[in-house]
Scaffold this motif. Structure first.
Motif, PDB file in Angstrom:
ATOM      1  N   LYS A 126      -7.997   4.574  -1.842  1.00 32.78           N
ATOM      2  CA  LYS A 126      -7.637   4.659  -0.426  1.00 32.78           C
ATOM      3  C   LYS A 126      -7.869   3.329   0.291  1.00 32.78           C
ATOM      4  N   VAL A 127      -8.993   2.683  -0.023  1.00 29.62           N
ATOM      5  CA  VAL A 127      -9.287   1.399   0.608  1.00 29.62           C
ATOM      6  C   VAL A 127      -8.209   0.379   0.260  1.00 29.62           C
ATOM      7  N   GLU A 128      -7.804   0.335  -1.022  1.00 32.31           N
ATOM      8  CA  GLU A 128      -6.772  -0.619  -1.447  1.00 32.31           C
ATOM      9  C   GLU A 128      -5.437  -0.338  -0.756  1.00 32.31           C
ATOM     10  N   VAL A 129      -5.102   0.936  -0.614  1.00 31.00           N
ATOM     11  CA  VAL A 129      -3.840   1.285   0.040  1.00 31.00           C
ATOM     12  C   VAL A 129      -3.866   0.893   1.514  1.00 31.00           C
ATOM     13  N   LYS A 130      -5.003   1.107   2.168  1.00 29.79           N
ATOM     14  CA  LYS A 130      -5.124   0.733   3.585  1.00 29.79           C
ATOM     15  C   LYS A 130      -4.984  -0.776   3.760  1.00 29.79           C
ATOM     16  N   GLU A 131      -5.581  -1.547   2.845  1.00 33.58           N
ATOM     17  CA  GLU A 131      -5.454  -3.003   2.924  1.00 33.58           C
ATOM     18  C   GLU A 131      -3.995  -3.433   2.796  1.00 33.58           C
ATOM     19  N   MET A 132      -3.267  -2.816   1.894  1.00 34.64           N
ATOM     20  CA  MET A 132      -1.853  -3.156   1.742  1.00 34.64           C
ATOM     21  C   MET A 132      -1.050  -2.752   2.969  1.00 34.64           C
ATOM     22  N   ALA A 133      -1.403  -1.621   3.578  1.00 35.46           N
ATOM     23  CA  ALA A 133      -0.700  -1.194   4.788  1.00 35.46           C
ATOM     24  C   ALA A 133      -0.904  -2.201   5.924  1.00 35.46           C
ATOM     25  N   LYS A 134      -2.131  -2.714   6.058  1.00 29.53           N
ATOM     26  CA  LYS A 134      -2.394  -3.731   7.082  1.00 29.53           C
ATOM     27  C   LYS A 134      -1.571  -4.990   6.809  1.00 29.53           C
ATOM     28  N   LEU A 135      -1.479  -5.379   5.535  1.00 24.75           N
ATOM     29  CA  LEU A 135      -0.726  -6.569   5.173  1.00 24.75           C
ATOM     30  C   LEU A 135       0.757  -6.403   5.487  1.00 24.75           C
ATOM     31  N   VAL A 136       1.282  -5.199   5.289  1.00 23.85           N
ATOM     32  CA  VAL A 136       2.680  -4.940   5.603  1.00 23.85           C
ATOM     33  C   VAL A 136       2.923  -5.080   7.112  1.00 23.85           C
ATOM     34  N   VAL A 137       1.992  -4.567   7.913  1.00 23.01           N
ATOM     35  CA  VAL A 137       2.132  -4.695   9.369  1.00 23.01           C
ATOM     36  C   VAL A 137       2.167  -6.166   9.786  1.00 23.01           C
ATOM     37  N   GLN A 138       1.273  -6.961   9.178  1.00 24.36           N
ATOM     38  CA  GLN A 138       1.249  -8.395   9.483  1.00 24.36           C
ATOM     39  C   GLN A 138       2.552  -9.073   9.062  1.00 24.36           C
ATOM     40  N   LEU A 139       3.068  -8.657   7.910  1.00 20.23           N
ATOM     41  CA  LEU A 139       4.326  -9.236   7.430  1.00 20.23           C
ATOM     42  C   LEU A 139       5.481  -8.905   8.373  1.00 20.23           C
TER      43      LEU A 139
ATOM     44  N   VAL B 102      10.436  -5.371   3.379  1.00 15.48           N
ATOM     45  CA  VAL B 102       9.149  -4.984   3.966  1.00 15.48           C
ATOM     46  C   VAL B 102       9.166  -3.521   4.369  1.00 15.48           C
ATOM     47  N   ASP B 103      10.287  -3.068   4.952  1.00 17.48           N
ATOM     48  CA  ASP B 103      10.400  -1.654   5.322  1.00 17.48           C
ATOM     49  C   ASP B 103      10.315  -0.759   4.095  1.00 17.48           C
ATOM     50  N   GLN B 104      10.953  -1.207   3.018  1.00 15.47           N
ATOM     51  CA  GLN B 104      10.897  -0.437   1.781  1.00 15.47           C
ATOM     52  C   GLN B 104       9.476  -0.366   1.236  1.00 15.47           C
ATOM     53  N   LEU B 105       8.757  -1.498   1.296  1.00 20.22           N
ATOM     54  CA  LEU B 105       7.362  -1.513   0.850  1.00 20.22           C
ATOM     55  C   LEU B 105       6.507  -0.575   1.697  1.00 20.22           C
ATOM     56  N   GLU B 106       6.785  -0.561   3.002  1.00 28.36           N
ATOM     57  CA  GLU B 106       6.023   0.315   3.887  1.00 28.36           C
ATOM     58  C   GLU B 106       6.230   1.781   3.512  1.00 28.36           C
ATOM     59  N   VAL B 107       7.472   2.131   3.185  1.00 22.32           N
ATOM     60  CA  VAL B 107       7.770   3.503   2.768  1.00 22.32           C
ATOM     61  C   VAL B 107       7.063   3.836   1.459  1.00 22.32           C
ATOM     62  N   GLU B 108       7.083   2.896   0.505  1.00 22.07           N
ATOM     63  CA  GLU B 108       6.433   3.133  -0.780  1.00 22.07           C
ATOM     64  C   GLU B 108       4.927   3.279  -0.629  1.00 22.07           C
ATOM     65  N   ILE B 109       4.338   2.454   0.248  1.00 25.42           N
ATOM     66  CA  ILE B 109       2.887   2.569   0.472  1.00 25.42           C
ATOM     67  C   ILE B 109       2.556   3.914   1.109  1.00 25.42           C
ATOM     68  N   ARG B 110       3.425   4.357   2.042  1.00 30.33           N
ATOM     69  CA  ARG B 110       3.200   5.668   2.649  1.00 30.33           C
ATOM     70  C   ARG B 110       3.296   6.773   1.592  1.00 30.33           C
ATOM     71  N   ASN B 111       4.249   6.633   0.699  1.00 29.45           N
ATOM     72  CA  ASN B 111       4.372   7.621  -0.381  1.00 29.45           C
ATOM     73  C   ASN B 111       3.146   7.612  -1.293  1.00 29.45           C
TER      74      ASN B 111
ATOM     75  N   ALA C  86       1.755  -2.950  -8.911  1.00 32.02           N
ATOM     76  CA  ALA C  86       3.148  -3.355  -8.710  1.00 32.02           C
ATOM     77  C   ALA C  86       3.431  -3.630  -7.233  1.00 32.02           C
ATOM     78  N   LEU C  87       2.886  -2.797  -6.347  1.00 31.57           N
ATOM     79  CA  LEU C  87       3.092  -3.009  -4.917  1.00 31.57           C
ATOM     80  C   LEU C  87       2.426  -4.296  -4.443  1.00 31.57           C
ATOM     81  N   LYS C  88       1.225  -4.565  -4.959  1.00 28.62           N
ATOM     82  CA  LYS C  88       0.544  -5.810  -4.592  1.00 28.62           C
ATOM     83  C   LYS C  88       1.379  -7.018  -5.021  1.00 28.62           C
ATOM     84  N   THR C  89       1.971  -6.916  -6.190  1.00 30.48           N
ATOM     85  CA  THR C  89       2.817  -8.017  -6.671  1.00 30.48           C
ATOM     86  C   THR C  89       4.003  -8.224  -5.740  1.00 30.48           C
TER      87      THR C  89
END
Length: 510
Positions: free
Chosen positions: A160-173, A184-193, A218-221
């Motif tokens: 959960k912590v890792e997913v939250k960090e990626m979600a914050k990074l997507v917002v910044q992007l 970026v929108d696609q990544l946001e959807v995948e992170i939500r999934n 894969a998402l981090k990459t």
């Protein structure tokens, strides 16, 4: 027996005999005169002048107790009147040397017995240890046969912590990214999934953490690639915005692999195929299918159907079906039908997935089969079905084409061949192939971790050529590739692992 003792015994014998004779009032007998007395051996000879013509058995006179040691005593008188007799003594010597040999042999046997006994004790201990190991291994195999991957600790909080960090990074992007933000929108959807999937895993207490972690990697990459691309002036290539559309310039790139999971039958089932059904009428409703071959790498016997990707990840709500006639990894699913090469023949069949029955069979004209022209590194895939935006295809070779690839468009209902194209690419030199918008793309192996899309043939124009699109993989051999037009993904069966890739196409100018 010592010589002195023998002499005394003989002397006592004769003295007793002489005393007996005197008791009978006979004439006086002179003292004995021994002519010979050699010693201790049985059969020793001696003579006496008083024993002329006599034969003694040692039974009379006062010397009876001594004479019991002798037997067969005989005598005679020579010309000079000297009595000669022979005495045979019994062998009463104690066998000391034999007893010593017996004791030594017994000692050696005792040592050998102790050594063998110690080995037996060690073997008993080892058998006990191996018995425990075998019991433990049996339990582990039983767990593996239950079709789930077990983990002792499910560290959901860390995920959960890792997913939250990626979600914050997507917002910044999204705030700093210039130009198009579709990726970026696609990544946001995948992170939500992913977030929803983790919550579902935690609720159901299913143990598929490994697949989730790989999805996160894969998402981090992808996020890192987005960060790198925003600092460059080069345009970002991304999938076509219209699913199922062919208004593009062909495949130009492919994503890194996303590992979904190991196939449901386990590590030993290295050959097979998987993918997502495509229906032009309901493109977003396609079910997922997984069809591992038996361990012989030839017979397709069991396959599973899942309504959603979540069900596939959780091994939940699966519909397992059995057939007895499928051959090779060239299977494809289109419009709720599975298409297979019939076992040990050049025939093809359409299997209705609702009833799991053969709807129609057809002979593929002049097609080579039974490992005549299969792909490199993969056996029994002479006939390979493919699906794209235009419908159902089959890739094969004939004797007339000398092993080069032949492409035929099929009627997906009757399996009749509608049209055929002949290429200049030798099929056994390619590792696999797939179709996108009527264009054949062939792959080949570069090394144990890399494939390459190196060849294309466009059935729309009849043109063919070379490509150099690198495809990363998790394991050494690729057994099958299936394309889905709706999500524009490749579904790859890689030595038992289920991978998928995003395809990137060249956008036509607006």
């Amino acid at each position: 027996m010592r010589p002195g003792l023998s002499f005394l015994l003989v002397l006592l014998f004769f003295l007793g005999q002489a005393a007996g004779d005197l008791g009978d009032a006979g004439p006086p007998i002179p003292s004995p005169s021994f002519s010979t007395f050699p010693g201790v051996d049985s059969g020793s000879s001696f003579s006496s002048s008083s024993m002329s013509g006599s034969s003694y058995n040692g039974s009379s006179g006062s010397g009876g107790s001594v004479s019991q040691l002798f037997s067969n005593v005989t005598g005679s008188v020579d010309d000079r009147g000297t009595c000669q007799c022979s005495v045979f003594l019994p062998d009463t010597t104690f066998p000391v040397d034999r007893v010593e040999r017996l004791e030594f042999t017994a000692h050696v046997l005792s040592q050998k017995f102790e050594k063998e006994l110690s080995k037996v004790k060690e073997y008993v201990k080892l058998i006990s240890v191996y018995e425990k190991k075998l019991l433990n291994l049996t339990v582990r195999i039983e767990i593996m046969e239950k079709d789930t991957i077990s983990y002792t600790e499910l560290d959901f909080e860390l995920i959960k912590v890792e997913v939250k960090e990626m979600a914050k990074l997507v917002v910044q992007l999204k705030e700093s990214f210039g130009g198009s933000s579709e990726i970026v929108d696609q990544l946001e959807v995948e992170i939500r999934n992913i977030t929803l999937l983790v919550e579902k895993l935690e609720t159901l207490d299913k143990n598929n953490v490994l697949a989730i972690r790989r999805e996160i990697v894969a998402l981090k990459t992808k996020l890192k690639e987005c960060e790198a691309s925003k600092d460059q002036n080069t345009p970002v290539v991304h999938p076509s915005p219209t699913p199922g559309s062919c208004s593009h310039g062909g495949v130009v790139n492919i994503s890194k692999p996303s590992v979904v999971q190991l196939n449901w039958r386990g590590f030993s089932y290295r050959y097979g195929a998987w993918g997502r059904d495509y229906s032009p009428q309901h493109p977003d409703k396609g079910l997922y299918w997984v069809a591992p071959l038996n361990t012989d790498g030839r017979l397709l016997e069991y396959y599973r159907l899942y309504n959603t990707l979540d069900d596939l990840l959780l091994y939940a709500n699966a519909r397992q079906l059995r057939i007895t006639y499928g051959q090779g990894s060239g299977t494809a699913v289109y419009n709720n039908n599975m298409y297979v090469n019939m076992y040990n023949t050049g025939n093809i069949a359409r299997v209705n997935l609702t009833t799991n029955t053969i709807a129609v069979t057809q002979t593929l004209p002049n097609a080579a089969y039974n490992n005549r022209f299969s792909y490199a590194n993969v056996a029994w895939q002479d006939i390979d079905f493919a699906v794209d935006e235009n419908g159902l295809w089959v890739i094969y070779s004939t004797e007339a084409s000398t092993g080069n690839m032949v492409i035929s468009k099929l009627n997906d209902t009757t399996l009749q061949v509608l049209n055929t194209w002949y290429t200049k690419q030798y099929k056994p030199s390619a590792s696999n192939a797939f179709m996108v918008c009527g264009v054949l793309y062939a792959t080949r192996t570069l090394n144990t971790r890399t494939e390459e899309i190196f060849y294309y043939y466009d059935t729309n124009t009849g043109k063919e050529g070379k490509l150099d699109i690198v495809v990363h993989k998790m394991q050494e051999n690729v057994q099958s590739i299936n394309y889905n037009p709706f999500d524009r993904k490749l579904y790859v069966y890689n030595d038992g692992y289920l991978l998928n890739y995003d395809l990137f196409v060249l956008q036509n100018p607006q």
